[in-house]
Design an enzyme around this catalytic site. Sequence first.
Site, PDB file in Angstrom:
ATOM      1  N   ASP A  30      -7.297  -2.269  10.557  1.00 24.74           N
ATOM      2  CA  ASP A  30      -7.596  -2.210   9.115  1.00 24.74           C
ATOM      3  C   ASP A  30      -7.371  -3.594   8.517  1.00 24.74           C
ATOM      4  OD1 ASP A  30      -8.233  -0.976   6.582  1.00 24.74           O
ATOM      5  OD2 ASP A  30      -6.118  -1.199   6.078  1.00 24.74           O
ATOM      6  N   SER A  31      -7.965  -3.812   7.348  1.00 25.44           N
ATOM      7  CA  SER A  31      -7.767  -5.079   6.650  1.00 25.44           C
ATOM      8  C   SER A  31      -6.301  -5.259   6.242  1.00 25.44           C
ATOM      9  CB  SER A  31      -8.665  -5.118   5.412  1.00 25.44           C
ATOM     10  OG  SER A  31      -8.427  -3.971   4.609  1.00 25.44           O
ATOM     11  N   TYR A  62     -10.730  -6.911   2.030  1.00 26.33           N
ATOM     12  CA  TYR A  62     -12.074  -7.115   2.565  1.00 26.33           C
ATOM     13  C   TYR A  62     -13.133  -6.609   1.572  1.00 26.33           C
ATOM     14  CZ  TYR A  62     -10.668  -8.074   7.469  1.00 26.33           C
ATOM     15  OH  TYR A  62     -10.168  -8.627   8.633  1.00 26.33           O
ATOM     16  N   GLY A  63     -12.697  -5.680   0.702  1.00 26.97           N
ATOM     17  CA  GLY A  63     -13.646  -4.971  -0.159  1.00 26.97           C
ATOM     18  C   GLY A  63     -14.471  -5.854  -1.080  1.00 26.97           C
ATOM     19  N   CYS A  93     -11.052   1.298   8.532  1.00 25.55           N
ATOM     20  CA  CYS A  93     -11.279   0.575   7.283  1.00 25.55           C
ATOM     21  C   CYS A  93     -12.735   0.819   6.917  1.00 25.55           C
ATOM     22  CB  CYS A  93     -11.018  -0.916   7.508  1.00 25.55           C
ATOM     23  SG  CYS A  93     -11.488  -1.974   6.123  1.00 25.55           S
ATOM     24  N   ASN A  94     -12.942   1.347   5.725  1.00 27.11           N
ATOM     25  CA  ASN A  94     -14.325   1.670   5.316  1.00 27.11           C
ATOM     26  C   ASN A  94     -15.169   0.424   5.161  1.00 27.11           C
ATOM     27  OD1 ASN A  94     -14.675   4.725   4.552  1.00 27.11           O
ATOM     28  ND2 ASN A  94     -12.583   4.119   4.095  1.00 27.11           N
ATOM     29  N   THR A  95     -14.585  -0.623   4.593  1.00 25.71           N
ATOM     30  CA  THR A  95     -15.364  -1.839   4.356  1.00 25.71           C
ATOM     31  C   THR A  95     -15.805  -2.448   5.688  1.00 25.71           C
ATOM     32  OG1 THR A  95     -13.993  -2.166   2.391  1.00 25.71           O
ATOM     33  CG2 THR A  95     -15.366  -4.011   3.078  1.00 25.71           C
ATOM     34  N   GLU A 175      -1.499  -1.168  -3.390  1.00 20.06           N
ATOM     35  CA  GLU A 175      -0.771  -2.271  -2.727  1.00 20.06           C
ATOM     36  C   GLU A 175       0.530  -2.578  -3.460  1.00 20.06           C
ATOM     37  OE1 GLU A 175      -1.678  -4.743  -0.125  1.00 20.06           O
ATOM     38  OE2 GLU A 175      -3.061  -3.206   0.616  1.00 20.06           O
ATOM     39  N   CYS A 209     -12.140   5.110   0.896  1.00 19.26           N
ATOM     40  CA  CYS A 209     -11.336   3.894   1.063  1.00 19.26           C
ATOM     41  C   CYS A 209      -9.972   4.351   1.548  1.00 19.26           C
ATOM     42  CB  CYS A 209     -11.197   3.144  -0.259  1.00 19.26           C
ATOM     43  SG  CYS A 209     -10.007   1.793  -0.164  1.00 19.26           S
ATOM     44  N   THR A 210      -9.466   3.643   2.537  1.00 18.26           N
ATOM     45  CA  THR A 210      -8.228   4.060   3.185  1.00 18.26           C
ATOM     46  C   THR A 210      -7.024   4.136   2.234  1.00 18.26           C
ATOM     47  OG1 THR A 210      -7.957   1.746   3.742  1.00 18.26           O
ATOM     48  CG2 THR A 210      -8.854   3.187   5.446  1.00 18.26           C
ATOM     49  N   HIS A 211      -7.063   3.353   1.124  1.00 21.13           N
ATOM     50  CA  HIS A 211      -5.925   3.336   0.202  1.00 21.13           C
ATOM     51  C   HIS A 211      -5.892   4.550  -0.735  1.00 21.13           C
ATOM     52  CE1 HIS A 211      -5.574  -0.788   1.458  1.00 21.13           C
ATOM     53  NE2 HIS A 211      -4.583  -1.037   0.623  1.00 21.13           N
TER      54      HIS A 211
END
Length: 294
Positions: A30-31, A62-63, A93-95, A175, A209-211
Amino acid sequence: MQVQPKDPSLKTATKTDYLRQMTGPIGIFDSGYGGLTVFKEIQKNLPEYDFIYLGDNARVPYGIRSFQTVYEFTKECVFKLFELGCNLVILACNTASAKALRNIQSFDLPAGKRVLGVIRPTTESIDAYTKTKHVGILATEGTVASNSYQIEITKFFPHISVFQHACPLWVPLVENNEISGKAAHYIVEKDLRLLTAMSAKIDTIILACTHYPLLLSVIQKHLPDHITVLSQGEIVAEKLVDYLHRHPEIDAKCGKNGTTAFYTTDEVGAFENKTAIFYGKTIQAAYIDVRKKG
Ligand code: DGL
């Protein structure tokens, strides 16, 4: 006639070495931290497997980055995971899945290595969730701009209408662990209003999105009960289990000693502290430089 080796231990040692060379941990990339929400579910479903998690925290997010940059960064990390012995890497990571997966699969894969993303597994069962066939996607600007969710869903289910909305402030909120305060409620409510205004018939929303699963309780507070919110961790984990059943030749190359290692491209202490938010427990990590030398 069978030829027996003179020293029987020789045969055993050779076989063990061979297997050791052949098997490796599953790489989870993942980013940054977000992929840990996916990894947590994968590990729950495959506790006996070996894993390496790699977060490119030095270059997150990365988004907001270009296709070329996300491709280059993702490729470097994937090759580092190959170097560490992984035969199978999941882009959690989706991006990266949206902007780098197809290129890596088409042009870069060394023989015997596999890379999978999170978009296909998340979208391939979406038809079962939606009654109205109006689905909302919440994602980073990069994932929305790539149109990957729209493309994947339309390919399998052309009768489903897809509505996308980018939420650039959600990653920084998570974050910074601002996942339940006033700012989170204000920002999440506003973005959900913008998405649901695109169609009153949306009955299913994918957190692409992973977050975003970290904001789930806030999200649910601002949505009517009839809208189902899907986090991808569980879906991706179930699909991976299924994938390994359907591909025994790849499963055979996955080590199964229950080990896990964590690597970050940035400061280790900060990574270890924040990991608890996403992974649910504290861990020990190591620094890794993924950049190509020379
Ligand atoms: N992991 C990214 C994703 O799922 C979000 C964080 C970033 O922008 O790098 O899209």
